[in-house]
Design an enzyme around this catalytic site. Structure first.
Site, PDB file in Angstrom:
ATOM      1  CG  HIS A 264      -2.053   0.959   1.102  1.00  0.00           C
ATOM      2  ND1 HIS A 264      -1.960   2.282   1.456  1.00  0.00           N
ATOM      3  CD2 HIS A 264      -3.302   0.776   0.612  1.00  0.00           C
ATOM      4  CE1 HIS A 264      -3.119   2.869   1.200  1.00  0.00           C
ATOM      5  NE2 HIS A 264      -3.946   1.985   0.680  1.00  0.00           N
ATOM      6  CD  GLU A 319      -9.037  -3.602  -3.257  1.00  0.00           C
ATOM      7  OE1 GLU A 319     -10.081  -4.071  -2.757  1.00  0.00           O
ATOM      8  OE2 GLU A 319      -9.046  -2.686  -4.087  1.00  0.00           O
TER       9      GLU A 319
HETATM   10  N1  ACO Z   1       3.798  -7.649  -4.505  1.00  0.00           N
HETATM   11  C1  ACO Z   1       5.131  -7.716  -4.708  1.00  0.00           C
HETATM   12  N2  ACO Z   1       5.954  -6.675  -4.601  1.00  0.00           N
HETATM   13  C2  ACO Z   1       5.403  -5.512  -4.262  1.00  0.00           C
HETATM   14  C3  ACO Z   1       4.018  -5.366  -4.028  1.00  0.00           C
HETATM   15  C4  ACO Z   1       3.213  -6.488  -4.150  1.00  0.00           C
HETATM   16  N3  ACO Z   1       1.904  -6.436  -3.951  1.00  0.00           N
HETATM   17  N4  ACO Z   1       3.755  -4.074  -3.722  1.00  0.00           N
HETATM   18  C5  ACO Z   1       4.927  -3.429  -3.770  1.00  0.00           C
HETATM   19  N5  ACO Z   1       5.927  -4.290  -4.107  1.00  0.00           N
HETATM   20  C6  ACO Z   1       7.327  -3.993  -4.244  1.00  0.00           C
HETATM   21  C7  ACO Z   1       7.588  -3.231  -5.542  1.00  0.00           C
HETATM   22  O1  ACO Z   1       7.859  -4.117  -6.601  1.00  0.00           O
HETATM   23  C8  ACO Z   1       8.797  -2.399  -5.160  1.00  0.00           C
HETATM   24  O2  ACO Z   1       9.946  -3.213  -5.262  1.00  0.00           O
HETATM   25  P1  ACO Z   1      11.359  -2.635  -5.786  1.00  0.00           P
HETATM   26  O3  ACO Z   1      11.690  -1.534  -4.804  1.00  0.00           O
HETATM   27  O4  ACO Z   1      12.244  -3.812  -5.722  1.00  0.00           O
HETATM   28  O5  ACO Z   1      11.068  -2.120  -7.155  1.00  0.00           O
HETATM   29  C9  ACO Z   1       8.592  -2.100  -3.675  1.00  0.00           C
HETATM   30  O6  ACO Z   1       7.715  -3.125  -3.188  1.00  0.00           O
HETATM   31  C10 ACO Z   1       7.926  -0.759  -3.434  1.00  0.00           C
HETATM   32  O7  ACO Z   1       6.740  -0.691  -4.223  1.00  0.00           O
HETATM   33  P2  ACO Z   1       6.116   0.639  -4.797  1.00  0.00           P
HETATM   34  O8  ACO Z   1       5.793   0.412  -6.229  1.00  0.00           O
HETATM   35  O9  ACO Z   1       6.977   1.805  -4.462  1.00  0.00           O
HETATM   36  O10 ACO Z   1       4.807   0.764  -3.979  1.00  0.00           O
HETATM   37  P3  ACO Z   1       3.671   1.783  -4.299  1.00  0.00           P
HETATM   38  O11 ACO Z   1       3.441   2.552  -3.059  1.00  0.00           O
HETATM   39  O12 ACO Z   1       3.896   2.566  -5.519  1.00  0.00           O
HETATM   40  O13 ACO Z   1       2.501   0.781  -4.633  1.00  0.00           O
HETATM   41  C11 ACO Z   1       0.575  -0.533  -4.631  1.00  0.00           C
HETATM   42  C12 ACO Z   1       1.381   0.548  -3.873  1.00  0.00           C
HETATM   43  C13 ACO Z   1       0.265  -0.032  -6.024  1.00  0.00           C
HETATM   44  C14 ACO Z   1      -0.719  -0.782  -3.877  1.00  0.00           C
HETATM   45  C15 ACO Z   1       1.434  -1.804  -4.696  1.00  0.00           C
HETATM   46  O14 ACO Z   1       1.743  -2.264  -3.413  1.00  0.00           O
HETATM   47  C16 ACO Z   1       0.756  -2.905  -5.516  1.00  0.00           C
HETATM   48  O15 ACO Z   1       0.882  -2.927  -6.737  1.00  0.00           O
HETATM   49  N6  ACO Z   1       0.012  -3.844  -4.837  1.00  0.00           N
HETATM   50  C17 ACO Z   1      -0.703  -4.872  -5.563  1.00  0.00           C
HETATM   51  C18 ACO Z   1      -2.026  -4.332  -6.084  1.00  0.00           C
HETATM   52  C19 ACO Z   1      -3.034  -4.112  -4.972  1.00  0.00           C
HETATM   53  O16 ACO Z   1      -3.174  -4.912  -4.055  1.00  0.00           O
HETATM   54  N7  ACO Z   1      -3.741  -2.977  -5.086  1.00  0.00           N
HETATM   55  C20 ACO Z   1      -4.762  -2.579  -4.131  1.00  0.00           C
HETATM   56  C21 ACO Z   1      -4.264  -1.459  -3.282  1.00  0.00           C
HETATM   57  S1  ACO Z   1      -5.414  -1.035  -2.012  1.00  0.00           S
HETATM   58  C22 ACO Z   1      -6.554  -0.006  -2.777  1.00  0.00           C
HETATM   59  O17 ACO Z   1      -6.322   0.616  -3.785  1.00  0.00           O
HETATM   60  C23 ACO Z   1      -7.879   0.067  -2.164  1.00  0.00           C
END
Ligand code: ACO
Length: 378
Positions: A264, A319
């Site tokens: 998140h 989610e």
């Molecule tokens: N699975 C695996 N790796 C992850 C996940 C995940 N769910 N979420 C983040 N990471 C990793 C990224 O790959 C990144 O790795 P890196 O530094 O090696 O490149 C690191 O963690 C940081 O991630 P960011 O992209 O900076 O996180 P951001 O804050 O931009 O993303 C998000 C948040 C979009 C929710 C992300 O965690 C994600 O894609 N989750 C999966 C989709 C999801 O569950 N969405 C629902 C969100 S809740 C809502 O909207 C109500």
């Protein structure tokens, strides 16, 4: 104002010098709100001061929506679904049955806006009318694409059981209605998330509340925001059984895939909404048979994510447990994102009211990183 930079200066200097820039606006304070506080470090969520867990336990979606709009707590607040105007039904009937529910809902809100007089600033009555309209519109679309006629609202039912009634043609049992109501409460509001920010940008131009919500639905459509729960179901189906969970999670991460329902932008602690929905899911009479698998996959995923990202805590988000609740109440996965939008309409419209009450056009700056001023090729 500064003087124009000399023509041979690097392009970044042309725009604004060394002002801070945060990609994705992460960590940037872009406004003020008294609607909700998302405490990412401590895993807390409050709406106008009230804890989300207490609201789920003691409230209803109409009471929470009213709290967001007005600031008043009226536990017995009644909000039935509203009829779909004939013009909007005509539009919904014209859509192909292959239309995705989020596209249908966005279209319905746009068409609804075209049938209403929605002067600026937005009002609580406008917020209430739009929030009561969206469930009927989604239910009507779901029935039309299945070759069934829409069901008229039952004004004696509150919004969530009313939505299920219009979707299925029969009144839901109390446990089912209560479970979906809990989902609507946790989905109704969450600070400056991407779709809410979209709604506020639109309202800040003195545009109308239907345009704000149509834009917000478009933002929520993306899988990084509202598309995750249906992908949770797909991922759990791929895992298949708890014995394969660890290997599946490791393979997915090795391929650079994201685990849906984890991570998140704000929460570094366990999402309190996921906690509330896990309790709801476990208490459901008709829980999906893969709920136990989900719980086991969650344990593995949290362990492996902690190992891979020791510096960035990635925990379960709302989610993950929205998926079993939505499935358990009988919704098909392709309706999940649109159902999330129904719930969030209370928050979007509350933000529209709040933005309008103290409006300033939202118009940030951008770093120019293109070429320096130059002559067109001759
Ligand atoms: N699975 C695996 N790796 C992850 C996940 C995940 N769910 N979420 C983040 N990471 C990793 C990224 O790959 C990144 O790795 P890196 O530094 O090696 O490149 C690191 O963690 C940081 O991630 P960011 O992209 O900076 O996180 P951001 O804050 O931009 O993303 C998000 C948040 C979009 C929710 C992300 O965690 C994600 O894609 N989750 C999966 C989709 C999801 O569950 N969405 C629902 C969100 S809740 C809502 O909207 C109500």
């Amino acid at each position: 104002m500064t003087d124009s930079p000399p023509a041979d200066r690097p392009s970044a200097d042309v725009s604004q010098g060394a002002r801070p820039y945060s990609p994705g606006l992460e960590g940037v304070i872009a406004g003020e709100t008294s609607l909700s506080f998302v405490d990412g470090e401590r895993g807390r969520l409050i709406y106008r001061g009230y804890r989300i867990g207490d609201l789920v336990e003691h409230g209803t979606y109409p009471a929470v929506a009213n709290l967001l709009w007005t600031g008043d707590w009226d536990a017995g607040h009644h909000l039935p679904t509203a009829p779909v105007p004939a013009e909007v039904l005509t539009v919904l009937r014209a859509l192909p049955s292959t239309t995705k529910p989020m596209d249908a809902l966005r279209t319905a809100v746009s068409a609804w806006g075209a049938t209403q007089d929605l002067p600026w600033p937005p009002t609580v009555e406008q917020a209430r009318a739009l929030t009561a309209f969206v469930p009927s519109a989604l239910a009507a679309f779901a029935r039309l694409r299945a070759g069934q006629e829409p069901v008229e609202p039952d004004p004696s039912l509150d919004l969530v059981p009313g939505f299920l009634y219009q979707l299925t043609g029969s009144r839901p049992d109390e446990g089912t209605a209560r479970a979906l109501d809990a989902y609507f409460i946790v989905g109704s509001e969450h600070g400056f998330n991407a779709s809410t920010f979209t709604a506020r940008v639109i309202i800040s131009t003195r545009s109308d509340i239907a345009s704000a919500v149509a834009g917000a639905i478009g933002t929520m459509k993306g899988p990084l925001h509202g598309g995750a729960p249906s992908e949770v179901v797909d991922q759990l189906a791929e895992v298949g059984s708890a014995d394969h969970a660890e290997q599946w999670v490791r393979d997915a991460l090795a391929k650079g895939e994201r685990l849906m329902g984890f991570g998140h932008r704000v929460y570094r602690a366990y999402d309190p909404r996921a906690k509330a929905l896990r309790t709801v899911a476990e208490g459901m009479a008709h829980k999906p048979d893969w709920l136990q698998l989900a719980i086991e996959v969650e344990d593995v995923a949290l362990r492996v994510l902690a190992e891979k990202h020791p510096d960035r805590p990635l925990k379960t988000n709302v989610e993950f447990y929205a998926a079993p609740v939505l499935m358990g109440v009988g919704l098909t996965p392709d309706l999940f994102p649109a159902t999330f939008s129904l719930a969030r309409t209370a928050g979007w419209t509350a933000h529209a009211l709040e933005q309008a009450a103290n409006n300033r056009l939202i118009r940030p700056d951008v770093n120019y990183v293109g070429p320096e001023e130059r002559d067109l090729p001759s």
